[in-house]
Design an enzyme around this catalytic site. Structure first.
Site, PDB file in Angstrom:
ATOM      1  CG  ASP A   1      -2.052   0.973   1.101  1.00  0.00           C
ATOM      2  OD1 ASP A   1      -2.033   1.772   0.147  1.00  0.00           O
ATOM      3  OD2 ASP A   1      -2.975   0.938   1.939  1.00  0.00           O
ATOM      4  CG  ASP A   2      -0.190   4.712  -0.001  1.00  0.00           C
ATOM      5  OD1 ASP A   2      -0.998   4.229  -0.820  1.00  0.00           O
ATOM      6  OD2 ASP A   2      -0.511   5.552   0.858  1.00  0.00           O
TER       7      ASP A   2
ATOM      8  CB  CYS B   1      -6.528   2.473  -1.324  1.00  0.00           C
ATOM      9  SG  CYS B   1      -5.078   3.130  -0.517  1.00  0.00           S
TER      10      CYS B   1
ATOM     11  NE  ARG C   1      -5.929  -1.218  -1.695  1.00  0.00           N
ATOM     12  CZ  ARG C   1      -4.914  -1.785  -1.049  1.00  0.00           C
ATOM     13  NH1 ARG C   1      -5.037  -3.004  -0.590  1.00  0.00           N
ATOM     14  NH2 ARG C   1      -3.797  -1.131  -0.858  1.00  0.00           N
TER      15      ARG C   1
ATOM     16  CE  LYS D   1      -6.184   0.239   2.105  1.00  0.00           C
ATOM     17  NZ  LYS D   1      -5.359   1.468   2.038  1.00  0.00           N
TER      18      LYS D   1
ATOM     19  CG  HIS E   1      -9.902   0.704   1.123  1.00  0.00           C
ATOM     20  ND1 HIS E   1      -8.964   1.696   0.944  1.00  0.00           N
ATOM     21  CD2 HIS E   1     -10.995   1.325   1.635  1.00  0.00           C
ATOM     22  CE1 HIS E   1      -9.453   2.847   1.342  1.00  0.00           C
ATOM     23  NE2 HIS E   1     -10.680   2.650   1.758  1.00  0.00           N
TER      24      HIS E   1
ATOM     25  CB  SER F   1      -6.816   3.462   4.743  1.00  0.00           C
ATOM     26  OG  SER F   1      -6.990   3.360   3.361  1.00  0.00           O
TER      27      SER F   1
ATOM     28  CG  HIS G   1      -1.856   3.919   3.758  1.00  0.00           C
ATOM     29  ND1 HIS G   1      -2.224   4.723   4.806  1.00  0.00           N
ATOM     30  CD2 HIS G   1      -2.682   4.219   2.734  1.00  0.00           C
ATOM     31  CE1 HIS G   1      -3.235   5.489   4.421  1.00  0.00           C
ATOM     32  NE2 HIS G   1      -3.538   5.205   3.166  1.00  0.00           N
TER      33      HIS G   1
ATOM     34  CG  ASP H   1      -2.333   0.790  -3.083  1.00  0.00           C
ATOM     35  OD1 ASP H   1      -1.146   1.153  -2.899  1.00  0.00           O
ATOM     36  OD2 ASP H   1      -3.285   1.262  -2.426  1.00  0.00           O
ATOM     37  CG  ASN H   2      -1.826   4.263  -4.187  1.00  0.00           C
ATOM     38  OD1 ASN H   2      -2.821   3.753  -3.684  1.00  0.00           O
ATOM     39  ND2 ASN H   2      -0.906   4.851  -3.430  1.00  0.00           N
TER      40      ASN H   2
ATOM     41  CE  LYS I   1      -2.999   7.516  -1.129  1.00  0.00           C
ATOM     42  NZ  LYS I   1      -3.013   6.873   0.181  1.00  0.00           N
TER      43      LYS I   1
HETATM   44 MG    MG Z   1      -2.697   2.998  -1.427  1.00  0.00          MG
END
Ligand code: MG
Length: 470
Positions: A38-39, A78, A82, A135, A137, A160, A233, A285-286, A306
C-alpha cells in the site's frame, strides 16, 4: 528362434502401461500469489534503485524472475486500484471510482457490486482454495467483505490503517508520534472483529505468518493467495525486531519487514517443494504519498506520486517469480494489475467473464517468452475523468492536477495535450507535443473509441450510511 512367452502378468503390465500412456496423470495446477503493498513507491526497493533500503528477498525474486519496469496500477489511490486488480476491469465501469469520493471510508454504505466477478470467484470455481490477508478496502459491511466475494477466509484490516482516527488534528501531525490507539481500526478474522484497535506494530509480521500458514495448509491443492499489506501506508509501524534497523528510518524499517515476509513465503514454497508450481507477483496499489515527506515513499525518477496521473502515481515496482518457468530478466513492455485477472485465469484454466467488457490482457506471452505484451495502451483516470492515455512509448495528458494532498485543487486542461516519450523521458519532463501531431491524432482516435464504449457504473463510493459524519 524362440518367441517370447506372454504370461498373464506380462499382459497385465503391458495393458496398464498402455493405459497410463493414454491418460497421463494431470499436472497439478499452479498456485497463484499476489503480494500487494500500500503506497509503496516505484523507487522504494533496492532492486529498483533505492540506495538505503535493503530488500534482499525481493532483489532475489527480481534476479530469478522478471522485473517489470512499465507495470501500472489502474488508479492512483487505494479503493479503485484494488477493485481493478480483483475484477480485471477499469473501476469506472463498476462504480468503484467516483467524482465525489476517491476511496471508501468507515462510514461508506456500499462496496464492490455483487454482479462483479472477482478473480477469487473465478479461481474458486475451478477448485482453488482462496485466501485474502490484509487490507481489503472494497467495502467493510458484511456483504462486501472478502468472504462474500470469492475468498474462503479473510484476516486483516478492512480499510486504510489511517482511518477511524481517535484524536483531533491533522493526520500529518499524528503520524509523527504514531500510537496504535490513535487509529481505532478493526482487525477481522473472516467477518468477526478480533482486535480493536488493531496492533499495527505487529501487523506486517502477522500478515506474513498468516500467509505462510495458508500456504502450508493448502500445499496439496491449488490455491490463490491475495496478501495485501496495510503498510507502508501512513501511519507507519514496525515490529521490535525491525524498528530502528534501516538507514532510511521508519519507512525503511517497514519496507524491510515486508521484504522479510516475502522471504518467508519464498522459503515456505521451496521447503514444501511447491515453488516450481507457484507464481508469485509482487506490486503496489499506487505511488508514494509524497506530502508525508519522510513517512511517504519515493517514486524514484518518476514524476509525482499517489493521487496523480503522472507516472509516479501509477507505475509500480513489480516482480514476477516462478522458479524454472519464467523467461527471467528485465521486462520493459507494458503490463497492469488489471492484467492479473486474465493472466491467472489462463494459467489456472479458469474462465474470464465473456458477458462484459474486460480491461485485462493475458501476459503469458511475456512471462513464458513466446511473444510480446498484448497491452499497448493504458488509460489514466482520476475520479471518473480520463486525464491521460499512454499508447506505446508516448503518453498524452489531457488534464493534470497536482499530487494528492487532501485539499481541493484546480485541474488544468491541455489542448493540445502534453505529450511525453516515456522511453527517452521516463520522468515526464520534456513536452514533445509540437513534434508529434500524428501521435496525438492516434491517441485521440483511441480515446474516441474508448469513450464511445464506456458505460459508467453506478457510483459506489459516494454512498454513505445515514449516520455518516465525514
Ligand atoms: Mg494505497
Amino acid at each position: 528362434m524362440r518367441h517370447p512367452r506372454f504370461t498373464l502378468s506380462s499382459f497385465l503390465i503391458l495393458t496398464l502401461s498402455l493405459l497410463s500412456c493414454q491418460a497421463p496423470p494431470e499436472a497439478p495446477r499452479p498456485n497463484l500469489i499476489v503480494i500487494f503493498c500500500d503506497d509503496l513507491g516505484y523507487g522504494d526497493l533496492a532492486s529498483f534503485g533505492h540506495p538505503t533500503i535493503r530488500t534482499p528477498n525481493l532483489d532475489r525474486m527480481a534476479q530469478e524472475g522478471q522485473k517489470w519496469t512499465h507495470f501500472y496500477s489502474a488508479a492512483s489511490v487505494c479503493t479503485p486500484s484494488r477493485a481493478a486488480l480483483l475484477t480485471g476491469r477499469l473501476p469506472v465501469r463498476n462504480g468503484m471510482m467516483s467524482p465525489k469520493s476517491r476511496v471508501l471510508f468507515p462510514d461508506s454504505a456500499s462496496g464492490i457490486p455483487e454482479n462483479e466477478v472477482t478473480l477469487a470467484e473465478a479461481l474458486r470455481a475451478e477448485g482453488y482454495a482462496t485466501a485474502c490477508v490484509g487490507k481489503w478496502h472494497l467495502g467493510h459491511l458484511p456483504q462486501y467483505l472478502p468472504t462474500n466475494n470469492g475468498f474462503d477466509s479473510y484476516f486483516g484490516i478492512p480499510y486504510s490503517n489511517d482511518m477511524d482516527q481517535t484524536r483531533k488534528g491533522s493526520t500529518r501531525e499524528l503520524v509523527k508520534t504514531a500510537r496504535i490507539e490513535y487509529w481505532n481500526v478493526p482487525l477481522l478474522r473472516d467477518q468477526e472483529v478480533v482486535e480493536r484497535p488493531a496492533d499495527q506494530r505487529t501487523i506486517t509480521k502477522r500478515y506474513s505468518e498468516e500467509a505462510v500458514r495458508f500456504i502450508r495448509e493448502n500445499r496439496e491443492r491449488p490455491f490463490f493467495l491475495y496478501l495485501a499489506h496495510s503498510l507502508p501506508h501512513v501511519p507507519l509501524f514496525a515490529s521490535e525486531e525491525f524498528l530502528g534497523t534501516s538507514k532510511r528510518g521508519l519507512y525503511g524499517d517497514v519496507v524491510e519487514e515486508i521484504d522479510h515476509g516475502v522471504g518467508q513465503i519464498m522459503q515456505a514454497l521451496t521447503d514444501l517443494g511447491i515453488a516450481e508450481r507457484s507464481l508469485v507477483v509482487f506490486t503496489s496499489d499506487n505511488g508514494p504519498w509524497l506530502p508525508y515527506k519522510e513517512h511517504g515513499g519515493s517514486a524514484g525518477l518518476l514524476r509525482e506520486g499517489k493521487g496523480a496521473t503522472w507516472e509516479g502515481g501509477m507505475r509500480e515496482p513489480t516482480i514476477f517469480w516462478w522458479p524454472g518457468k519464467l523467461d527471467s530478466g528485465v521486462v520493459m513492455e507494458m503490463g497492469a494489475t488489471l492484467d492479473l485477472f486474465s493472466t491467472f485465469c489462463e494459467i489456472a484454466g479458469a474462465k474470464v467473464p465473456a458477458d462484459r467488457i474486460m480491461d485485462s490482457y493475458d501476459l503469458g506471452p511475456v512471462l513464458f517468452g513466446t511473444g510480446e505484451s498484448p497491452r499497448k495502451s493504458m488509460f489514466f483516470y482520476r475520479e471518473s475523468k480520463l486525464y491521460a492515455v499512454r499508447l506505446d512509448e508516448f503518453k498524452a495528458h489531457f488534464i493534470t492536477k497536482p499530487v494528492y494532498t487532501g485539499r481541493t485543487e484546480a485541474e488544468t486542461h491541455h489542448d493540445p495535450p502534453l505529450l511525453y516519450h516515456l522511453g527517452r523521458d521516463p520522468g515526464e519532463q520534456y513536452d514533445v507535443a509540437h513534434l508529434h501531431p500524428d501521435v496525438i491524432q492516434s491517441i485521440e482516435k483511441l480515446v474516441a473509441v474508448h469513450q464511445s464504449e464506456m458505460v459508467f457504473g453506478e457510483d459506489r463510493l459516494a454512498q454513505q450510511s445515514p449516520d455518516a459524519r465525514r
